[in-house]
Design an enzyme around this catalytic site. Structure first.
Site, PDB file in Angstrom:
ATOM      1  CB  THR A 152      -0.947   0.023   1.219  1.00 14.29           C
ATOM      2  OG1 THR A 152      -0.252  -0.498   2.338  1.00 14.29           O
ATOM      3  CG2 THR A 152      -2.197  -0.768   0.966  1.00 14.29           C
TER       4      THR A 152
ATOM      5  CG  HIS B 115     -18.374 -25.466 -11.019  1.00 16.15           C
ATOM      6  ND1 HIS B 115     -18.411 -26.261  -9.910  1.00 16.15           N
ATOM      7  CD2 HIS B 115     -17.882 -24.270 -10.609  1.00 16.15           C
ATOM      8  CE1 HIS B 115     -17.953 -25.580  -8.878  1.00 16.15           C
ATOM      9  NE2 HIS B 115     -17.618 -24.360  -9.283  1.00 16.15           N
ATOM     10  CD  GLU B 116     -16.220 -21.555 -13.464  1.00 18.01           C
ATOM     11  OE1 GLU B 116     -16.638 -20.446 -13.083  1.00 18.01           O
ATOM     12  OE2 GLU B 116     -15.481 -22.270 -12.765  1.00 18.01           O
TER      13      GLU B 116
HETATM   14  P1  ATP Z   1       5.207  -4.107   2.291  1.00 19.31           P
HETATM   15  O1  ATP Z   1       4.355  -3.980   3.495  1.00 19.31           O
HETATM   16  O2  ATP Z   1       4.973  -5.400   1.595  1.00 19.31           O
HETATM   17  O3  ATP Z   1       6.638  -3.779   2.517  1.00 19.31           O
HETATM   18  P2  ATP Z   1       4.724  -1.477   1.312  1.00 19.31           P
HETATM   19  O4  ATP Z   1       3.427  -0.988   1.849  1.00 19.31           O
HETATM   20  O5  ATP Z   1       5.953  -1.000   1.959  1.00 19.31           O
HETATM   21  O6  ATP Z   1       4.670  -3.045   1.235  1.00 19.31           O
HETATM   22  P3  ATP Z   1       5.776  -0.306  -1.020  1.00 19.31           P
HETATM   23  O7  ATP Z   1       7.052  -1.065  -1.043  1.00 19.31           O
HETATM   24  O8  ATP Z   1       5.834   1.080  -0.536  1.00 19.31           O
HETATM   25  O9  ATP Z   1       4.717  -1.134  -0.218  1.00 19.31           O
HETATM   26  O10 ATP Z   1       5.095  -0.307  -2.438  1.00 19.31           O
HETATM   27  C1  ATP Z   1       5.480  -1.183  -3.471  1.00 19.31           C
HETATM   28  C2  ATP Z   1       5.327  -0.511  -4.806  1.00 19.31           C
HETATM   29  O11 ATP Z   1       3.957  -0.247  -5.074  1.00 19.31           O
HETATM   30  C3  ATP Z   1       6.001   0.855  -4.860  1.00 19.31           C
HETATM   31  O12 ATP Z   1       7.327   0.735  -5.251  1.00 19.31           O
HETATM   32  C4  ATP Z   1       5.179   1.569  -5.913  1.00 19.31           C
HETATM   33  O13 ATP Z   1       5.632   1.255  -7.199  1.00 19.31           O
HETATM   34  C5  ATP Z   1       3.796   0.966  -5.772  1.00 19.31           C
HETATM   35  N1  ATP Z   1       2.910   1.827  -4.959  1.00 19.31           N
HETATM   36  C6  ATP Z   1       2.304   1.495  -3.806  1.00 19.31           C
HETATM   37  N2  ATP Z   1       1.530   2.499  -3.367  1.00 19.31           N
HETATM   38  C7  ATP Z   1       1.659   3.503  -4.258  1.00 19.31           C
HETATM   39  C8  ATP Z   1       1.101   4.826  -4.341  1.00 19.31           C
HETATM   40  N3  ATP Z   1       0.273   5.292  -3.425  1.00 19.31           N
HETATM   41  N4  ATP Z   1       1.461   5.572  -5.394  1.00 19.31           N
HETATM   42  C9  ATP Z   1       2.290   5.105  -6.336  1.00 19.31           C
HETATM   43  N5  ATP Z   1       2.846   3.883  -6.311  1.00 19.31           N
HETATM   44  C10 ATP Z   1       2.539   3.073  -5.293  1.00 19.31           C
END
Ligand code: ATP
Length: 651
Positions: free
Chosen positions: A243, A462-463
């Site tokens: 996220t 099924h589907e």
């Molecule tokens: P984890 O908990 O698994 O470490 P995280 O929350 O730290 O995950 P990130 O490593 O910050 O996640 O995000 C992974 C990738 O997702 C980022 O490098 C980016 O490319 C994309 N991403 C996630 N959120 C955004 C956002 N709000 N805007 C743009 N890109 C995003």
């Protein structure tokens, strides 16, 4: 990348007092060893030729060629020939390198007694004055001895050295001398590295506003302190994977222009006692020296899990020591010292309460999966570097991807670009994005998977069952397509366009259960026999029914009770927060609910059996049916307000 290990940095700055000596220069050890062995072989080389006793007796002893014998260590007899006899043809095998004084030959004996008696017997005809002189000597081979004593130790030492070196490197350190040092990456305030800015983080407006304040704390601390406010020491970011927690922290680092240390929680943990705690101390010492600065600890749950867990067999003293040290350090620096610790985790519920109390991690920022508008913004960020076809509708992409995290969206964009490149396209179009989404949701299409005609028929019905039931229920999400092409582990799938809800009503839950049961009910209706193909559906339905009954208080018999435990403490005590009677009641109600929904599903399908058969037939023919095909067979789907309430069956 401009990031570097802290010790490299210290070295550069000339403060590297604790820089370890180079521990292992292989040549420095190998060259003396080779010289030593070479010397030994050239000085001690044995040039004597081995002979048998009989040959010695026949050709040397009886012909009077032997000058003397030396018995070495009671087992080897060295033969020295008379110098003037050496030139004979029979001694031509004496090595040309052998020095003329000998020994020229040798043989081995079993025991001194037998050797002496044999010698006596061989020389009995000779006058005593011509008896061969025999000398007894004891000789020690110092090289052999050294090898036997030193070799095992050397081997153990080498093994230990390699092991330690590898572990040190594995943890991001350099060698065993760096064990207690932190392995955090460091980025200087003036780093030229391309920095992430808040513009790169789409959506997450509230979270961004919170962290922007942190940047301000670091830039203008007086603004807050002159009013007597304390600057927060720690901020914890909590949210599902992908996220954007790490991305957000990178943006903070990029925008605040202060030194930045980053480390993962697991890097503190090592199998040696005390290492984690010493790494925490080291990290904070270095951070304090660089204040104002940010320390980022990713995946803090690796060390911050709550202590004193009742499942004692899972407890880990070393991790607890590390956590204690972290707690102490966070108490230890004053809130105005300018070190702000930012931590990220997916599992806030697992964290120790002491860690997340105010005074340590004062601020908690929750990140959610993005909503439709945020997804649109995230798509816009990731579509920027791509070559897109002019008619691509970002709104459509955002609508198609409910439940996707930022990382999933980044992945969809990349997959779509790869698919377009594979098809030699000039730009990426909608079709590539749809394929990419299908692939991410359902896995790769496996058209080559061998399925017998009978199995295909079952899968089609099924589907078809899922599709027909969802078409007829008010609370079902709109059906987009149905396919019987195997994907990943499943043999077929139906795609819906989920609407986003914050809360669900009882009837919405029930309709979802009926849709999931549609596949199995169709199998029963058409074939009078059910298959194992409904495993996933049944798992989903059972979990949903249990949640409804035990957690959401949506069951009349259980009443307005919820046994949900947001603190996770029940799990720890290995018990359930209700009696055995209640457990049985929950089981009974779950079973009753599922049976009720199954009868309802079966009833819907019985009423629409003709449509189900037609749909399955078309699926077998075309493999994938889109909304238009479905409308032709099932008729246009009613608008929500036109659905009549399906009467509940009596059980
Ligand atoms: P984890 O908990 O698994 O470490 P995280 O929350 O730290 O995950 P990130 O490593 O910050 O996640 O995000 C992974 C990738 O997702 C980022 O490098 C980016 O490319 C994309 N991403 C996630 N959120 C955004 C956002 N709000 N805007 C743009 N890109 C995003």
């Amino acid at each position: 990348m401009d990031e570097q290990n802290i010790d490299d940095l210290k070295k550069e700055q000339g403060k590297g007092t604790n820089t370890p000596p180079k521990p292992f220069n292989t040549w420095a050890y190998l060259i003396p060893l080779i010289l030593f062995m070479g010397l030994y072989f050239f000085t001690n080389r044995d040039y004597a030729v081995e002979v048998t006793w009989n040959k010695f007796k026949r050709e040397m002893l009886t012909s009077g060629d032997v000058d003397r014998l030396t018995v070495v260590n009671k087992e080897r007899v060295e033969v020295f020939l008379k110098e003037n006899k050496l030139s004979q043809e029979k001694y031509k095998d004496v090595n040309e390198f052998s020095n003329t004084s000998g020994p020229h030959y040798f043989f081995l004996i079993g025991s001194i007694e037998s050797f002496e008696s044999k010698m006596e017997e061989a020389q009995q005809d000779l006058p005593a004055s011509e008896y061969i002189e025999v000398k007894y000597v004891s000789r020690t081979d110092w090289f052999d001895n050294i090898l036997t004593v030193i070799f095992p130790f050397a081997l153990i030492f080498l093994f230990w050295f390699l092991l330690i070196g590898r572990m040190g490197k594995g943890a991001g350190g350099k060698s065993m001398f760096n064990f207690g040092k932190t392995t955090a990456r460091y980025r200087d305030a003036n780093s030229q590295q391309q920095q992430v800015s808040f513009d790169d983080v789409a959506g997450l407006d509230e979270a961004k506003a919170e962290v922007k304040e942190i940047v301000d704390f670091l830039k203008n601390p007086e603004r807050y302190t002159h009013l007597g406010a304390k600057i927060p020491k720690g901020v914890i970011l909590v949210g599902p994977p992908g996220t954007g927690k790490t991305l957000l922290v990178k943006a903070v680092a990029g925008e605040s222009k202060v030194p930045f240390f980053s480390i993962s929680g697991s890097e503190f943990v090592e199998m040696f006692v005390g290492v984690g705690a010493s790494r925490v101390r080291d990290l904070f010492n270095k951070a304090k020296a660089k204040a104002p600065c940010i320390v980022f600890i990713d995946e803090i749950d690796a060390i911050g899990r709550s202590r004193g867990n009742a499942k004692a067999f899972q407890s880990n003293d070393e991790r607890e020591n590390t956590l204690n040290q972290l707690l102490t350090e966070m108490d230890g620096f004053s809130s105005n010292s300018g070190v702000i610790v930012i931590a990220a985790t997916n599992r806030a519920d697992m964290l120790d309460r002491a860690l997340i109390r105010p005074g340590r991690f004062d601020r908690h920022i929750y990140l959610e999966l993005p909503n439709r508008t945020e997804r649109r913004a995230i798509f816009n960020v990731h579509l920027k570097p791509l070559k897109l076809s002019s008619d691509l509708d970002v709104d459509f992409l955002a609508a198609q991807t409910p439940g996707f995290s930022g990382a999933d969206i980044a992945n969809v964009c990349n997959e779509a670009a790869l698919i377009a490149a594979r098809n030699n396209k000039e730009s990426i179009d909608k079709e590539d994005f749809v394929s990419a989404m299908d692939r991410i949701i359902g896995g790769l299409e496996k058209k080559s998977k061998v399925i017998s005609p009978k199995e295909r028929k079952i899968v089609a019905h099924h589907e078809g069952g899922h599709a027909v039931v969802s078409w007829m229920l008010k609370n079902a999400d709109p059906l987009v397509k149905v396919s019987i092409i195997p994907r990943g582990k499943s043999l077929g799938a139906a795609w819906y366009l989920p609407e986003e809800h914050q809360i669900y009503t009882k009837s919405q839950f029930e309709d979802q259960m009926c849709i999931a049961l549609g596949g199995r009910a169709a199998e029963e209706l058409i074939f009078n026999e059910v298959s194992s193909g409904a495993l996933d559906d049944l798992e989903k339905v059972t979990k949903l029914a249990h949640t409804l009954v035990a957690y959401y208080g949506l069951n009349e018999v259980i009443g307005n009770l919820s046994y949900f435990d947001s603190t996770g403490e029940n799990d720890r005590f290995l018990g359930k927060p209700y009696s055995e009677d209640t457990a049985q009641l929950i089981d009974r109600e779950v079973r009753k609910l599922i049976e009720k929904m199954y009868s309802r599903t079966l009833e819907i399908l019985q009423k629409n059996e003709g449509k189900l058969i037609a749909l399955a037939k078309e699926l077998l023919r075309k493999e994938t049916l889109y909304k238009n095909d479905l409308e032709q067979i099932l008729g246009k789907r009613k608008k929500k307000e036109n659905f009549e309430t399906v009467p509940e069956p009596k059980i």
